[in-house]
Scaffold this motif. Structure first.
Motif, PDB file in Angstrom:
ATOM      1  N   LEU A 281       0.806  -1.270  -0.097  1.00  0.00           N
ATOM      2  CA  LEU A 281       0.085   0.183   0.057  1.00  0.00           C
ATOM      3  C   LEU A 281       0.846   1.320   0.027  1.00  0.00           C
ATOM      4  O   LEU A 281       0.292   2.260  -0.446  1.00  0.00           O
ATOM      5  N   GLY A 282       2.046   1.214   0.400  1.00  0.00           N
ATOM      6  CA  GLY A 282       2.979   2.521   0.455  1.00  0.00           C
ATOM      7  C   GLY A 282       3.141   2.532  -1.236  1.00  0.00           C
ATOM      8  O   GLY A 282       3.411   3.948  -1.483  1.00  0.00           O
ATOM      9  N   ARG A 283       3.325   1.696  -1.861  1.00  0.00           N
ATOM     10  CA  ARG A 283       3.438   1.793  -3.390  1.00  0.00           C
ATOM     11  C   ARG A 283       2.140   2.721  -3.913  1.00  0.00           C
ATOM     12  O   ARG A 283       2.400   3.607  -4.675  1.00  0.00           O
ATOM     13  N   TYR A 284       1.134   2.124  -3.274  1.00  0.00           N
ATOM     14  CA  TYR A 284      -0.234   2.889  -4.028  1.00  0.00           C
ATOM     15  C   TYR A 284      -0.286   4.263  -3.638  1.00  0.00           C
ATOM     16  O   TYR A 284      -0.561   4.902  -4.332  1.00  0.00           O
ATOM     17  N   LEU A 285       0.204   4.741  -2.413  1.00  0.00           N
ATOM     18  CA  LEU A 285       0.106   5.988  -2.187  1.00  0.00           C
ATOM     19  C   LEU A 285       1.176   6.930  -2.552  1.00  0.00           C
ATOM     20  O   LEU A 285       0.832   7.904  -3.105  1.00  0.00           O
ATOM     21  N   GLY A 286       2.225   6.226  -3.044  1.00  0.00           N
ATOM     22  CA  GLY A 286       3.335   7.003  -3.634  1.00  0.00           C
ATOM     23  C   GLY A 286       2.827   7.263  -5.207  1.00  0.00           C
ATOM     24  O   GLY A 286       3.041   8.229  -5.777  1.00  0.00           O
ATOM     25  N   TRP A 287       2.201   6.345  -5.572  1.00  0.00           N
ATOM     26  CA  TRP A 287       1.575   6.513  -7.012  1.00  0.00           C
ATOM     27  C   TRP A 287       0.451   7.675  -7.034  1.00  0.00           C
ATOM     28  O   TRP A 287       0.452   8.659  -7.830  1.00  0.00           O
ATOM     29  N   GLN A 288      -0.352   7.766  -6.131  1.00  0.00           N
ATOM     30  CA  GLN A 288      -1.192   8.897  -6.070  1.00  0.00           C
ATOM     31  C   GLN A 288      -0.373  10.270  -5.587  1.00  0.00           C
ATOM     32  O   GLN A 288      -0.949  11.185  -5.994  1.00  0.00           O
ATOM     33  N   ILE A 289       0.582  10.197  -5.130  1.00  0.00           N
ATOM     34  CA  ILE A 289       1.224  11.448  -4.745  1.00  0.00           C
ATOM     35  C   ILE A 289       1.981  11.929  -6.231  1.00  0.00           C
ATOM     36  O   ILE A 289       1.907  13.090  -6.455  1.00  0.00           O
ATOM     37  N   VAL A 290       2.605  11.037  -6.881  1.00  0.00           N
ATOM     38  CA  VAL A 290       3.141  11.389  -8.119  1.00  0.00           C
ATOM     39  C   VAL A 290       2.064  11.837  -9.207  1.00  0.00           C
ATOM     40  O   VAL A 290       2.010  12.950  -9.982  1.00  0.00           O
ATOM     41  N   ARG A 291       1.028  11.153  -9.291  1.00  0.00           N
ATOM     42  CA  ARG A 291      -0.146  11.469  -9.993  1.00  0.00           C
ATOM     43  C   ARG A 291      -0.674  12.996  -9.667  1.00  0.00           C
ATOM     44  O   ARG A 291      -0.842  13.841 -10.639  1.00  0.00           O
ATOM     45  N   ALA A 292      -0.880  13.136  -8.349  1.00  0.00           N
ATOM     46  CA  ALA A 292      -1.233  14.579  -7.868  1.00  0.00           C
ATOM     47  C   ALA A 292      -0.188  15.713  -8.604  1.00  0.00           C
ATOM     48  O   ALA A 292      -0.567  16.638  -8.993  1.00  0.00           O
ATOM     49  N   PHE A 293       1.047  15.314  -8.296  1.00  0.00           N
ATOM     50  CA  PHE A 293       2.422  16.207  -8.759  1.00  0.00           C
ATOM     51  C   PHE A 293       2.040  16.366 -10.313  1.00  0.00           C
ATOM     52  O   PHE A 293       2.115  17.838 -10.743  1.00  0.00           O
ATOM     53  N   ALA A 294       1.936  15.255 -11.055  1.00  0.00           N
ATOM     54  CA  ALA A 294       1.639  15.503 -12.616  1.00  0.00           C
ATOM     55  C   ALA A 294       0.484  16.415 -12.900  1.00  0.00           C
ATOM     56  O   ALA A 294       0.538  17.090 -13.859  1.00  0.00           O
ATOM     57  N   GLU A 295      -0.494  16.283 -12.476  1.00  0.00           N
ATOM     58  CA  GLU A 295      -1.878  17.023 -12.441  1.00  0.00           C
ATOM     59  C   GLU A 295      -1.829  18.419 -12.344  1.00  0.00           C
ATOM     60  O   GLU A 295      -2.090  19.212 -13.081  1.00  0.00           O
ATOM     61  N   LYS A 296      -0.987  18.896 -11.232  1.00  0.00           N
ATOM     62  CA  LYS A 296      -0.712  20.292 -10.870  1.00  0.00           C
ATOM     63  C   LYS A 296       0.521  20.851 -11.477  1.00  0.00           C
ATOM     64  O   LYS A 296       0.528  22.023 -11.592  1.00  0.00           O
ATOM     65  N   ASN A 297       1.033  19.963 -12.024  1.00  0.00           N
ATOM     66  CA  ASN A 297       2.357  20.478 -12.976  1.00  0.00           C
ATOM     67  C   ASN A 297       2.518  19.947 -14.158  1.00  0.00           C
ATOM     68  O   ASN A 297       3.481  19.335 -14.466  1.00  0.00           O
ATOM     69  N   PRO A 298       1.643  20.209 -15.034  1.00  0.00           N
ATOM     70  CA  PRO A 298       1.645  19.528 -16.475  1.00  0.00           C
ATOM     71  C   PRO A 298       2.731  20.102 -17.370  1.00  0.00           C
ATOM     72  O   PRO A 298       2.935  19.322 -18.251  1.00  0.00           O
ATOM     73  N   ASP A 299       3.333  21.225 -16.802  1.00  0.00           N
ATOM     74  CA  ASP A 299       4.452  21.286 -17.936  1.00  0.00           C
ATOM     75  C   ASP A 299       5.637  20.640 -17.442  1.00  0.00           C
ATOM     76  O   ASP A 299       7.058  20.864 -18.320  1.00  0.00           O
ATOM     77  N   VAL A 300       6.028  20.062 -16.579  1.00  0.00           N
ATOM     78  CA  VAL A 300       6.941  19.192 -15.925  1.00  0.00           C
ATOM     79  C   VAL A 300       7.190  17.962 -17.147  1.00  0.00           C
ATOM     80  O   VAL A 300       6.170  17.047 -16.865  1.00  0.00           O
ATOM     81  N   ALA A 301       8.330  17.792 -17.873  1.00  0.00           N
ATOM     82  CA  ALA A 301       8.425  16.612 -18.647  1.00  0.00           C
ATOM     83  C   ALA A 301       8.516  15.246 -18.004  1.00  0.00           C
ATOM     84  O   ALA A 301       9.005  15.537 -16.875  1.00  0.00           O
ATOM     85  N   LEU A 302       8.029  14.375 -18.580  1.00  0.00           N
ATOM     86  CA  LEU A 302       8.303  12.983 -17.780  1.00  0.00           C
ATOM     87  C   LEU A 302       9.744  12.714 -17.328  1.00  0.00           C
ATOM     88  O   LEU A 302      10.047  12.206 -16.375  1.00  0.00           O
TER      89      LEU A 302
END
Length: 323
Positions: A281-302
């Motif tokens: 479940l730590g991986r699952y939450l890490g996933w949601q954190i990175v998803r939230a970052f990507a959504e709020k920072n769409p200009d950051v390249a992969l």
């Protein structure tokens, strides 16, 4: 107030239309990439071979025949009844491998789109005597797939395995496992020893799968069953509160890996809900954190996202768990 609401809805609608156009453009660009995947069915070639064919197979696939083993080993294996049964079960499960080849081709096209230096490896299918820990081996030029590790959770060959291991031995996870193998080649394991840094490391891998496997379901990306993913989503807020209240994010306790990151039958909160929870479940939450970052920072390249430290991603994600 009604006028403001109408204006807001209009803006949302326009943004959505533009996003859809961008998504379609990217999809068209990916589909048009000229890329051919070469698949060699060593499992079938070996199944159909005779003793006289062994030298030819060794010349064609030298990396599958360690020099320290004499030909007599392979001759015995050709006639081994368990080996023959493995090959028959693989053939029954995968058939001509056409769907899997199509899925891998689409995955490789996505990788090529985002990482232009990538060259698709030659795919070799084989049986590995159910060595599930190395069911996917990726090198610069080769992708070895142990197909006997993907026969389905209830298969008789997996009867002696723990249920949490057996459930992942299903062909629905094959392409996801290949994407994970690729992710490990570009996603550096953190030197920072905090629990958060390792959570985000796995979160980056899973977010990479969001990008590279857009038509794959979330449960397949994280190798959960649909029920396990449902549990994680329903309890996301409670899990996050547990981590925050116990100040786990910046802890360097290595036991947290075994409790919340490593493959396991369940996560170890040391509470009654443990037996109901999926592992990792730590991986699952890490996933949601990175998803939230990507959504709020769409200009950051992969590529830039993959290089960013976990603490920066976390702070700029403004992550809030689902309620």
């Amino acid at each position: 107030m009604k006028l403001k609401r109408k204006f807001f809805l209009l803006v949302v609608w326009v943004v959505s239309i533009l996003a859809c156009k961008d998504d379609k453009k990217i999809k068209d660009e990916i589909n048009s990439i000229p890329l051919t995947v070469e698949v060699k069915r060593f499992d079938r070639e070996f199944a159909e071979a005779t003793t006289a064919d062994i030298p030819k197979l060794k010349a064609k696939y030298p990396y599958l025949f360690p020099e320290q083993y004499p030909d007599s080993i392979w001759q015995v294996k050709l006639n081994d009844t368990i080996q023959q049964e493995l090959l028959a079960e693989v053939d029954s499960t995968f058939g001509d491998f056409k769907k899997e080849k199509s899925d891998l081709t689409l995955l490789f096209k996505h990788i090529k789109h985002y990482f232009s230096a990538f060259e698709p490896p030659k795919v070799i299918t084989l049986t590995s005597e159910v060595q599930y820990e190395s069911r996917v081996v990726l090198t610069d030029t080769l992708l070895l797939l142990g197909l006997d590790n993907y026969l389905g959770a209830d298969h008789k060959f997996y009867g002696g395995f723990s249920a949490y291991i057996a459930k992942e031995l299903d062909k629905r996870y094959l392409t996801s496992d290949v994407a994970s193998a690729f992710a490990k080649t570009i996603n550096r394991y953190p030197r920072n020893r905090s629990f958060l840094s390792r959570m985000v490391y796995y979160g980056k891998e899973l977010y990479l799968k969001d990008i590279l496997l857009p038509i794959t379901s979330d449960d397949q990306r994280i190798n959960y069953t649909p029920e396990e993913l449902g549990w994680a989503r329903a309890n996301e807020e409670q899990i996050w509160r547990y981590f925050i209240e116990r100040e786990l994010l910046y802890s360097t306790d290595s036991k947290l890996d075994r409790r919340f990151l490593d493959p396991a039958p369940f996560s170890k909160f040391q509470l009654e809900l443990d037996s109901e929870s999926p592992g990792r479940l730590g991986r699952y939450l890490g996933w949601q954190i990175v998803r939230a970052f990507a959504e709020k920072n769409p200009d950051v390249a992969l590529v830039e996202l993959l290089d960013m430290p976990a603490d920066e991603i976390f702070k700029k994600s403004n992550y809030k768990p689902q309620k």
